[in-house]
Write an enzyme that holds these catalytic residues in place. Structure first.
Site, PDB file in Angstrom:
ATOM      1  N   GLU A  70       0.824  -1.209   0.000  1.00 37.69           N
ATOM      2  CA  GLU A  70       0.000   0.000   0.000  1.00 37.69           C
ATOM      3  C   GLU A  70       0.859   1.260   0.000  1.00 37.69           C
ATOM      4  O   GLU A  70       1.829   1.373   0.735  1.00 37.69           O
ATOM      5  CB  GLU A  70      -0.946  -0.005   1.192  1.00 37.69           C
ATOM      6  CG  GLU A  70      -1.904  -1.184   1.214  1.00 37.69           C
ATOM      7  CD  GLU A  70      -2.833  -1.236   0.008  1.00 37.69           C
ATOM      8  OE1 GLU A  70      -2.944  -0.222  -0.719  1.00 37.69           O
ATOM      9  OE2 GLU A  70      -3.447  -2.302  -0.217  1.00 37.69           O
ATOM     10  N   CYS A  82      -8.007  -1.778   7.926  1.00 35.14           N
ATOM     11  CA  CYS A  82      -6.633  -1.849   7.420  1.00 35.14           C
ATOM     12  C   CYS A  82      -6.120  -0.444   7.112  1.00 35.14           C
ATOM     13  O   CYS A  82      -5.004  -0.078   7.489  1.00 35.14           O
ATOM     14  CB  CYS A  82      -6.567  -2.731   6.180  1.00 35.14           C
ATOM     15  SG  CYS A  82      -6.784  -4.494   6.514  1.00 35.14           S
ATOM     16  N   HIS A 104      -1.219  -5.771   2.171  1.00 36.54           N
ATOM     17  CA  HIS A 104      -2.413  -6.614   2.122  1.00 36.54           C
ATOM     18  C   HIS A 104      -2.029  -7.989   1.577  1.00 36.54           C
ATOM     19  O   HIS A 104      -1.280  -8.092   0.595  1.00 36.54           O
ATOM     20  CB  HIS A 104      -3.486  -5.992   1.224  1.00 36.54           C
ATOM     21  CG  HIS A 104      -4.450  -5.135   1.973  1.00 36.54           C
ATOM     22  ND1 HIS A 104      -4.589  -3.783   1.757  1.00 36.54           N
ATOM     23  CD2 HIS A 104      -5.348  -5.457   2.937  1.00 36.54           C
ATOM     24  CE1 HIS A 104      -5.526  -3.306   2.565  1.00 36.54           C
ATOM     25  NE2 HIS A 104      -6.003  -4.299   3.278  1.00 36.54           N
TER      26      HIS A 104
END
Length: 229
Positions: free
Chosen positions: A82, A144, A168
């Site tokens: 991310e 998250c 993730h």
């Protein structure tokens, strides 16, 4: 004085699932080392209430050099690295306390904050190791993303700041096998077509997280202890 640790934060199961690869990785890596640096693994409740305070206590106790959050991305076939956390908490499903929300992650924070992990170096090393990985520009708006946002803020408040980001993960192969076995036992169709559910061996995921930590440590060393990009 011992070296500042690498902190691995993995979410517990959620959404009616009995397991989460993020939790498994955090538990497995806790107490180990990467490149001689100790690893602290902690399991994080899937609850908005108390998330920020719980993370603040963990950061205060361990003062990590590296902080990596982990969560499940159902349907992913690769590790998603991310890039950005947004200051938006808009839950499409309830958390494990039954709460839903549409609010800011942090009332006094910027709209978005960037990961301070060396995300391109991590992707390159993962691919070189034969582990599928992509850069992702959206961590969602569930917990998250909230964990990533809070962790980045806490990391920046440290001196020196921690290198921080979020990965993730796909389902583990063992998880999918267990779901298929339960489906066969009960005769129920279950959610989705399990035979087509992407997965990755848990050992491969753990190796991927180790690679991410190693790349972050190398970037910090090259920058003289600061966060590498």
């Amino acid at each position: 004085m011992s070296a500042a640790p690498a902190l691995v934060l993995g979410f517990e199961p959620y959404g009616g699932r009995s397991s989460n690869p993020a939790e498994a990785v955090a538990r497995e890596m806790d107490g180990g080392t990467v490149d001689g640096v100790p690893v602290v693994g902690r399991v994080v409740p899937v609850r908005r209430d108390g998330l920020e305070d719980g993370l603040a206590r963990i950061f205060s106790e361990h003062r990590p050099a590296i902080a990596i959050g982990l969560g499940l991305w159902p349907g992913a076939a690769v590790i998603r690295i991310e890039r950005i956390a947004v200051n938006i908490a808009d839950f499409e499903i309830a958390d494990n306390a039954g709460a839903r929300t549409d609010a800011r992650v942090r009332t006094d924070g910027a709209l978005a904050v960037e990961a301070t992990l060396p995300i391109r170096a991590i992707r390159a090393r993962l691919l070189a190791a034969g582990i599928p990985a992509v850069l992702s520009n959206g961590a969602g708006t569930f917990l998250c993303n909230a964990l990533m946002y809070h962790a980045l803020m806490l990391s920046a408040e440290q001196e020196p700041p921690a290198s921080c980001g979020f990965l993730h993960l796909p389902h583990s192969a063992a998880e999918v096998a267990a779901m298929m076995a339960e489906q066969a036992r009960t005769g129920q169709p279950g959610a989705g077509r399990l035979s087509e559910t992407p997965s990755m061996a848990l050992g491969t995921v753990i190796e991927g997280v180790r690679i991410a930590i190693s790349a972050a440590l190398d970037a910090r060393a090259a920058a003289g202890g600061g966060a590498g990009r």
